[in-house]
Write an enzyme that holds these catalytic residues in place. Structure first.
Site, PDB file in Angstrom:
ATOM      1  N   GLY A  21      30.570   6.873  -4.907  1.00 38.43           N
ATOM      2  CA  GLY A  21      29.620   6.927  -3.915  1.00 38.43           C
ATOM      3  C   GLY A  21      28.745   7.852  -3.469  1.00 38.43           C
ATOM      4  O   GLY A  21      28.428   8.087  -2.359  1.00 38.43           O
ATOM      5  N   ALA A  22      28.360   8.774  -4.522  1.00 39.97           N
ATOM      6  CA  ALA A  22      27.652   9.890  -4.560  1.00 39.97           C
ATOM      7  C   ALA A  22      26.362   9.906  -4.018  1.00 39.97           C
ATOM      8  O   ALA A  22      25.576  11.007  -3.920  1.00 39.97           O
ATOM      9  CB  ALA A  22      27.873  10.972  -5.523  1.00 39.97           C
ATOM     10  N   ASN A  23      25.771   8.660  -3.991  1.00 39.11           N
ATOM     11  CA  ASN A  23      24.169   8.658  -3.787  1.00 39.11           C
ATOM     12  C   ASN A  23      23.910   8.173  -2.217  1.00 39.11           C
ATOM     13  O   ASN A  23      22.660   8.055  -1.972  1.00 39.11           O
ATOM     14  CB  ASN A  23      23.477   7.562  -4.629  1.00 39.11           C
ATOM     15  CG  ASN A  23      23.995   6.302  -4.533  1.00 39.11           C
ATOM     16  OD1 ASN A  23      25.291   6.014  -4.341  1.00 39.11           O
ATOM     17  ND2 ASN A  23      23.169   5.226  -4.320  1.00 39.11           N
ATOM     18  N   GLY A  25      25.537   7.917   2.256  1.00 35.46           N
ATOM     19  CA  GLY A  25      26.457   8.300   3.293  1.00 35.46           C
ATOM     20  C   GLY A  25      26.838   9.831   3.070  1.00 35.46           C
ATOM     21  O   GLY A  25      25.799  10.731   3.115  1.00 35.46           O
ATOM     22  N   GLY A  27      28.608  11.030   0.661  1.00 36.53           N
ATOM     23  CA  GLY A  27      28.471  11.417  -0.568  1.00 36.53           C
ATOM     24  C   GLY A  27      27.556  12.353  -1.019  1.00 36.53           C
ATOM     25  O   GLY A  27      28.075  13.273  -1.822  1.00 36.53           O
ATOM     26  N   SER A 146      39.774   6.676   7.656  1.00 34.79           N
ATOM     27  CA  SER A 146      39.075   6.190   8.788  1.00 34.79           C
ATOM     28  C   SER A 146      39.935   6.434  10.125  1.00 34.79           C
ATOM     29  O   SER A 146      40.986   6.095  10.177  1.00 34.79           O
ATOM     30  CB  SER A 146      38.282   4.806   8.696  1.00 34.79           C
ATOM     31  OG  SER A 146      37.796   4.321   9.916  1.00 34.79           O
ATOM     32  N   TYR A 171      37.921  -4.351   7.484  1.00 32.70           N
ATOM     33  CA  TYR A 171      37.600  -2.960   7.193  1.00 32.70           C
ATOM     34  C   TYR A 171      38.930  -2.220   7.556  1.00 32.70           C
ATOM     35  O   TYR A 171      39.185  -1.217   6.848  1.00 32.70           O
ATOM     36  CB  TYR A 171      36.301  -2.570   7.878  1.00 32.70           C
ATOM     37  CG  TYR A 171      36.066  -1.277   7.663  1.00 32.70           C
ATOM     38  CD1 TYR A 171      35.415  -0.839   6.438  1.00 32.70           C
ATOM     39  CD2 TYR A 171      36.178  -0.357   8.678  1.00 32.70           C
ATOM     40  CE1 TYR A 171      35.245   0.570   6.082  1.00 32.70           C
ATOM     41  CE2 TYR A 171      35.705   0.923   8.675  1.00 32.70           C
ATOM     42  CZ  TYR A 171      35.388   1.681   7.479  1.00 32.70           C
ATOM     43  OH  TYR A 171      35.110   2.887   6.953  1.00 32.70           O
TER      44      TYR A 171
END
Length: 301
Positions: A21-23, A25, A27, A146, A171
């Site tokens: 998820g590096a692109n 938030g 990340g 979280s 979630y």
């Protein structure tokens, strides 16, 4: 704010780091700091076009690879290609996630989407890369928790939340499962005597791209909540610090958990965070691990 900062990340030259998820938030911040300190960073992303744009902004020694954690076929393909190209992996940051997608949705494998992406996809990925992580002198796996995990409870009779589905609760359950995974991974790595450290982190309340999207399905009320959320959350740069510390600080022990120190762990300088009782329960960890192995078909440790 004072305390631990990204400037304390030690030299990362010679290390291979994978950030899911590096692109978006947290990340890009995590990947940027790792690359800035010399690591070769693999941006593991679902949208490779967005990933390439992120790579251009980061600069440094980075590469982009496609990974959809909501598809076990994608996870297996990604892991196989990565392992072939990188015999040794020093760091795996299991950062990617989805949050509050409105009505119940399922992954490509039929899992509730949040559980399937946030925990089961990362469970499978970690197992498939375990040999490459074990080949490093002292590698790490970071699981992104979280604060919502503290009020969540797993229902093993309905792990996929098919009854009375509520997105926010789903979630929280997915993040509790992710937290349990990180803690149980530490127990099993220790028992196996492997030179891999499993750590955990959570960002508190942070202004990521998920903040408004989490409420967009709720109409005007959701838009109001999203705007208020932007006022009370901390910056994404601050929110990324717990996982950067978990990933890089020398001497971090397996099972350590980092998060913000102020206002019930919602914001502020990085400190050691507290696990919920359920997250720390070895019996729950053992039960979830067995379920994850059965669901994903990936068995390890």
């Amino acid at each position: 704010m004072t305390g631990w900062t990204a400037g304390r990340v030690p030299d990362q030259h010679g290390r291979i780091a994978v950030v899911t998820g590096a692109n978006s938030g947290l990340g890009p911040i995590t990947a940027t700091e790792l690359a800035r300190h010399g690591a070769h960073v693999v941006l593991a992303v679902r949208n490779t076009a967005a990933g390439e744009e992120t790579a251009r902004r980061i600069g440094g020694d980075v590469e982009v690879r496609e990974l959809d954690l909501a598809s076990l076929d994608s996870v297996r393909a990604f892991a196989a290609k990565l392992a072939a190209d990188h015999p040794v992996i020093d760091l795996l940051v299991n950062n990617a996630g989805v949050v509050l997608p409105g009505p119940r949705r399922t992954s490509a494998d039929g899992f509730e989407l949040q559980l399937g992406t946030n925990m089961l996809g990362h469970f499978a990925l970690t197992g498939l890369l375990l040999d490459r992580l074990a080949a490093a002198r002292r590698s790490r796996v970071v699981s992104l928790s979280s604060i919502t995990h503290k009020n969540a409870h797993l229902d093993f009779d309905d792990l996929m939340f098919e009854r009375d589905y509520r997105a926010a609760l789903a979630y929280g359950r997915s993040k509790l499962a992710t937290t349990i995974f990180g803690v149980e991974l530490d127990r099993r790595l220790r028992a196996a005597g492997l030179p891999i450290v499993s750590t955990l982190a959570h960002p508190g309340l942070t202004r990521t791209n998920l903040t408004p999207r989490a409420w967009e399905h709720r109409g005007r009320f959701g838009q109001m909540i999203a705007r208020l959320g932007l006022l009370v959350t901390q910056s994404v740069e601050q929110g990324a610090l717990p996982q950067l510390r978990a990933a890089t600080e020398p001497g971090v022990r397996g099972g350590q958990f980092f998060g913000p120190s102020r206002l019930w762990e919602t914001r502020g300088p990085v400190t050691e965070a507290r696990l919920s009782r359920e997250a720390a329960d070895p019996a729950v960890g053992k039960r979830l691990w067995a379920a994850a192995e059965e669901l994903t078909g990936v068995s390890y440790l």
